[in-house]
Design a protein around this motif. Structure first.
Motif, PDB file in Angstrom:
ATOM      1  N   ARG A  48      99.266  21.067  23.577  1.00  0.00           N
ATOM      2  CA  ARG A  48      98.338  22.200  23.514  1.00  0.00           C
ATOM      3  C   ARG A  48      96.970  21.838  24.084  1.00  0.00           C
ATOM      4  O   ARG A  48      96.330  22.652  24.737  1.00  0.00           O
TER       5      ARG A  48
ATOM      6  N   SER B 120      95.162  23.642  27.264  1.00  0.00           N
ATOM      7  CA  SER B 120      93.805  24.165  27.158  1.00  0.00           C
ATOM      8  C   SER B 120      92.916  23.596  28.262  1.00  0.00           C
ATOM      9  O   SER B 120      92.145  24.323  28.900  1.00  0.00           O
TER      10      SER B 120
ATOM     11  N   GLY C 275      92.398  26.244  31.395  1.00  0.00           N
ATOM     12  CA  GLY C 275      91.108  26.868  31.138  1.00  0.00           C
ATOM     13  C   GLY C 275      90.430  27.210  32.455  1.00  0.00           C
ATOM     14  O   GLY C 275      91.056  27.240  33.513  1.00  0.00           O
TER      15      GLY C 275
END
Length: 143
Positions: free
Chosen positions: A125, A129, A133
């Motif tokens: 995760r 991210s 992003g």
């Protein structure tokens, strides 16, 4: 001589190339970091996660038929078979014949596989991210 793209077509091509670059960056980062810390590639992690998700919230074994797993992991049949063999050799899954349909093969997550997934999930995760992003693509495959 090649025809020039319209501005709209040129934008689509640029978006496509950006998507490819982002995918490659994410996949390479996942493979490298999951591999270094947990001995898993991106696809191995994905299979473990699909097994965890595939059984719902019950307490029963985390099992899926290979035929149900195959369309969700975006691998060829032979690549998926080799991946399952590696996971089985590592003690993370077991493979058995389906009792309801002897032609089908069932993959079941072992306790060790569940633990490895649980340990690797936060890193997975975090990488998603970081790479998906707003930061620019880093080209981590070339590192």
């Amino acid at each position: 001589m090649a025809e020039l793209d319209s501005p709209a077509q040129a934008e689509l091509v640029a978006q496509w190339r950006g998507l490819l670059a982002r995918h490659a960056d994410t996949a390479c980062t996942l493979d490298r970091e999951l591999g270094e810390r947990y001995g898993l590639g991106m696809s191995e992690f994905e299979v473990l996660e699909r097994l965890v998700e595939g059984c719902g919230s019950g307490d029963g074994p985390h099992s899926l038929r290979v035929s149900d797993l195959a369309p969700t992991v975006h691998l060829s049949q032979s690549a998926l078979s080799r991946l399952i063999a590696r996971l089985e050799k590592g003690g993370l899954v077991t493979r058995s014949m389906c009792e309801a349909d002897r032609r089908a093969v069932v993959i079941t997550l072992t306790d060790a596989g569940c633990e490895r997934y649980r340990q690797a999930r936060p890193l997975h995760r975090e990488v998603l991210s970081r790479t998906l992003g707003e930061a620019p693509v880093t080209g981590s495959c070339s590192n």
